[in-house]
Design an enzyme around this catalytic site. Structure first.
Site, short mmCIF file in Angstrom:
data_model
loop_
_atom_site.label_atom_id
_atom_site.label_comp_id
_atom_site.label_asym_id
_atom_site.label_seq_id
_atom_site.Cartn_x
_atom_site.Cartn_y
_atom_site.Cartn_z
CB SER A 263 -21.24 -35.98 -15.19
OG SER A 263 -21.00 -34.90 -16.07
CE LYS A 264 -26.53 -34.56 -11.30
NZ LYS A 264 -25.16 -34.94 -10.90
NE ARG A 265 -19.17 -31.75 -17.31
CZ ARG A 265 -18.48 -32.42 -18.22
NH1 ARG A 265 -18.51 -32.06 -19.47
NH2 ARG A 265 -17.73 -33.45 -17.85
CG HIS A 266 -21.56 -36.29 -20.79
ND1 HIS A 266 -20.98 -36.40 -19.55
CD2 HIS A 266 -20.57 -35.96 -21.64
CE1 HIS A 266 -19.68 -36.16 -19.66
NE2 HIS A 266 -19.41 -35.89 -20.91
N GLY A 267 -26.14 -34.58 -20.89
CA GLY A 267 -27.54 -34.79 -21.21
C GLY A 267 -28.17 -35.83 -20.33
#
Length: 492
Positions: A263-267
């Site tokens: 997801s977006k958390r992973h860059g």
RNA sequence: GGCCCCAUCGUCUAGCGGUUAGGACAUCGGAUUCUCAGUCCGACGGCAGGGGUUCGAUUCCCCUUGGGGCUACCA
């Protein structure tokens, strides 16, 4: 189109993204394996845009998906127009609504499906009860399955809304042989009479997939593992239609480095963001190919062409993999340094321009950049990394590393450096080469009694502003006599 | 809850009944150089647990545990 191809024995696979978000690493990997399978088998690779969810589907995502595929080099044989991704042709589900409707009607007319007039409320209530009772399986109870023709006409005349549900066949088991996992079987009593057409007339995913895959002549359905549970439903549909069932292959999922869903958390999410960040398509493809597939226990460097030659679906692993940016970087580094100097320069220029380091590419600038790229060498792991090493050659340092100044630019050190500046000034420009520069610095170190390392590091801070740079003698040579002397003279 | 999938170093993986369990990334050490990066050499580190089957299990079977997916009038 496809049905004819099916008879010819041609292999046809598809990548079927829904344009509800940008194409991410996982999507590209699924596309890649489909692509490789098609190319290895001399078959066709098809893109189908699953935009039957109008609310969430967006044109901008269609563009992102197509551009991403194009950028990494996964060329499709059939699919959206390559000149204009948003001219919706028959590879967009939104353009095939009539087809789905007529196929649903076929099932309805042959008694393999039925109209269900149950309201949302009743359905919700039913589910609540089932949950409360802790029923083994939740699902539709078949309430409308045996309505009499009279009841149906009556409800239709009353303009009651209805969905279309299939009649689940009562075979005890539904099984298939997965290309990657082998035999997988489901007890069919865990399935219910599922909906294929919503009450607003729009078809549901599991239905459109089957209709399209059949009509497009898809022979092998290669997709993410998250679709395993959808497969029995789809097989039911194939059987109701009496269509040939394709082969299925379910790929392991890709997770973030923390083991959670990507997801977006992973860059970077979109593959095009990786492009922007300075990753090479060769690196991405190579890395992704190895996430779930391997050739043998030794080799792991593969070009796209080599992958096409060596890819085997049976060597795909069953276990989900974590995405590791470190390994991607390692591949990126590798591929950057495989580039010829011309290729490397031309791929780096946009990044330099973006960072405002160069504006116009004159011959002079070009020569300088070639030299800088050469001395920066392996320090460039991502394309924008060059910016850091190139900047001092085009701009005077705005500020100096504080610790560096304190440690390496003490008064006695500056004195020696100033003296070195004078010596530089006296050298003929043609002789201003790294060997000569080194010689001068070494001699001055000896005569002054200050360690050469200290002088070198001091000069580095003075000239580049920082503690890190490419080799100093080369840096000085490329920066040029006049500029170096100027910077030394100006330093207070 | 039900159904389904999966399980080898921290990570990606090789292994397909008998191996000193191999490689790569990361990490740590040494060498090299003016810093950093790189390169070369080396080290650390793994078969989730328990039962079977077998002369012999990482490998085959079962259970447990753990992770994941599906269970929508999303895709």
């Amino acid at each position: 189109m496809g049905v004819i191809a099916l008879m010819s024995g041609e292999i046809r696979v598809r990548f079927a993204p829904s344009p509800t978000g940008k194409l991410h690493i996982g999507g590209i990997r699924t596309a890649l394996f489909n692509y490789l399978f098609a190319r290895t088998k001399k078959g066709k690779f098809i893109i189908r845009i699953e935009d039957s969810d109008f609310e969430r589907s967006k044109d901008e995502f269609v563009i992102d998906i197509c551009e991403s595929l194009k950028w990494v080099g996964l060329d499709w044989d059939e699919g959206p127009l390559k000149e204009d991704y948003n001219t919706k042709n028959e590879y967009f589900q939104s353009q095939r609504l009539d087809t789905y409707k007529s196929k649903a009607d076929e099932l309805l007319n042959s008694g393999k499906a039925y109209r269900c007039f149950c309201s949302h409320d009743r359905l919700k209530e039913l589910k609540d009860i089932q949950r409360q009772r802790k029923d083994a399986v939740f699902g539709y109870d078949g309430f409308c399955r045996n309505l009499t023709p009279q009841e149906i006409t009556e409800k239709l005349n009353n303009n009651e809304k209805f969905t279309i549900r299939i009649k689940r066949p009562d075979t005890p088991e539904i099984s298939f042989c997965d290309l990657i996992r082998g035999e997988i079987s489901f007890r069919s009593d865990t399935l219910d009479d599922f909906i294929i057409i919503r009450s607003d007339g729009r078809p549901v995913y599991n239905f459109t997939v089957v209709v399209d895959d059949y009509l497009m002549g898809i022979t092998h359905v290669i997709r993410g593992e998250d679709h395993i549970s959808n497969t029995p439903k789809q097989i039911i549909l194939y059987k109701l239609f009496d269509w040939r069932i394709p082969e299925f292959g379910h790929l392991p999922l890709i997770f973030g480095d923390d083991g959670k869903r990507l997801s977006k958390r992973h860059g970077a999410v979109s593959i095009l963001e990786y492009k922007k960040e300075g990753f090479l398509r060769e690196a991405i493809l190579n890395y992704l190919a190895l996430l779930g597939w391997s050739y043998d226990s030794e080799r792991e460097i593969f070009s796209k062409e080599e992958l096409i030659e060596l890819f085997e679906i049976s060597k795909i692993s069953k276990t989900a993999a974590r995405f590791s940016i470190d390994k991607l970087l390692w591949f990126n580094c590798l591929y950057i340094h495989e580039l010829s100097r011309e290729a490397r320069l031309s791929i780096l220029i946009p990044f330099l321009k973006d960072a405002g380091i160069i504006s116009e590419l004159t011959d002079h600038v070009k020569e300088k950049l070639f030299a800088i790229i050469e001395i920066a060498g392996d320090r460039i792991k991502k394309l924008p990394d060059l910016n850091f090493y190139a900047k001092p050659f085009f701009f005077k340092p705005e500020e100096f590393n504080e610790k560096g100044v304190r440690k390496f630019l003490k008064a006695e050190n500056i004195q020696v450096i100033k003296h070195i500046g004078k010596l530089f000034k006296e050298i003929d420009e043609i002789d201003f080469k790294r060997e000569k520069i080194e010689e001068i610095i070494k001699i001055e170190s000896e005569t002054s009694g200050i360690k050469s390392g200290k002088i070198i590091q001091g000069l580095r801070v003075l000239l580049t502003g920082g503690m890190i740079s490419a080799g100093l003698f080369e840096t000085i040579e490329i920066m040029g006599r006049d500029e170096v002397v100027r910077r030394i003279e100006m330093f207070q």
